[in-house]
Design a protein around this motif. Structure first.
Motif, PDB file in Angstrom:
ATOM      1  N   UNK A 182       0.836  -1.210   0.000  1.00  0.00           N
ATOM      2  CA  UNK A 182       0.000   0.000   0.000  1.00  0.00           C
ATOM      3  C   UNK A 182       0.868   1.258   0.000  1.00  0.00           C
ATOM      4  N   UNK A 183       1.872   1.313   0.889  1.00  0.00           N
ATOM      5  CA  UNK A 183       2.735   2.503   0.946  1.00  0.00           C
ATOM      6  C   UNK A 183       3.502   2.681  -0.352  1.00  0.00           C
ATOM      7  N   UNK A 184       3.970   1.576  -0.949  1.00  0.00           N
ATOM      8  CA  UNK A 184       4.762   1.679  -2.172  1.00  0.00           C
ATOM      9  C   UNK A 184       3.915   2.125  -3.365  1.00  0.00           C
ATOM     10  N   UNK A 185       2.619   1.877  -3.297  1.00  0.00           N
ATOM     11  CA  UNK A 185       1.719   2.263  -4.387  1.00  0.00           C
ATOM     12  C   UNK A 185       1.331   3.739  -4.330  1.00  0.00           C
ATOM     13  N   UNK A 186       1.789   4.451  -3.301  1.00  0.00           N
ATOM     14  CA  UNK A 186       1.468   5.866  -3.166  1.00  0.00           C
ATOM     15  C   UNK A 186       2.717   6.712  -3.355  1.00  0.00           C
ATOM     16  N   UNK A 187       2.511   7.974  -3.710  1.00  0.00           N
ATOM     17  CA  UNK A 187       3.617   8.916  -3.826  1.00  0.00           C
ATOM     18  C   UNK A 187       3.116  10.310  -3.473  1.00  0.00           C
TER      19      UNK A 187
END
Length: 198
Positions: free
Chosen positions: A76-81
């Motif tokens: 989830x964190x890696x899919x956000x920026x």
């Protein structure tokens, strides 16, 4: 060797104003706690040196729940920026083509994804998946369940756990989803796609 908790890919306040630093910190603290529980549960056992992915694929019961939730949350964190890094963009290239093939266009994909996210009751996840034949699909899982244990390749994870959004949006999941779309890192999502067969 204990599994290490991956650091956030950005500063805790970098997703503001869409997700507050307090919400990110609270959510990340639960990831840390899940990894700590996984390490405690595997200590001295046959999975003591396994990767988090391997633990998810082999574990059951409480160990599976903590490991799967940790893996889901890390994705989830890696899919956000951060917005400054290109949030609020749309998919491009092969990912955009696959979304068009599966859902008519990006808007159609987004409508279906949101409908599934809003229809669900309680905690869980909504996923963009790549099937073994390359087609894309949307699926929802309850609680800590994860597509990592099946044949599909998870490309994008959206947390529907209240700790992902309650501090910012209370029980208004639709407002959280509207904010979440502003942060999706489509380049990372595309990088997770399986390469086409030669």
């Amino acid at each position: 060797m204990p599994i290490e908790t991956a650091a956030l890919p950005y500063d805790r306040t970098a997703l503001e104003p869409h997700l507050s630093g307090d919400a990110v910190e609270q959510h990340y603290a639960l990831l840390v706690a899940d990894i700590e529980r996984v390490n405690a549960l595997v200590a001295g056992g046959p999975l003591a040196d396994a990767s988090l992915e391997d633990v998810v694929r082999q574990a059951q019961g409480r160990l599976f729940e903590h490991a799967a939730q940790a893996w889901n949350t890390d994705l989830y964190w890696r899919c956000l920026q951060p917005p400054a890094a290109g949030g609020n963009s749309e998919p491009a290239g092969r990912l955009a083509e696959a979304l068009t093939a599966g859902f008519d266009d990006f808007a159609g994909f987004r409508r279906q994804f949101e409908a599934i996210a809003l229809r669900g009751f309680g905690a869980g996840w909504v996923w963009l998946l790549q099937r073994t034949d390359g087609r894309l699909a949307i699926a929802a899982t309850a609680n800590a369940a994860t597509p990592l244990t099946g044949p599909d390749r998870p490309l994008l994870a959206c947390s529907l756990w209240q700790h992902a959004y309650y501090l910012d949006y209370q029980d208004q999941r639709e407002k959280y989803l509207a904010a979440w779309w502003q942060l999706v890192n489509w380049r990372y999502v595309a990088s997770r796609m399986a390469k086409p067969a030669a």
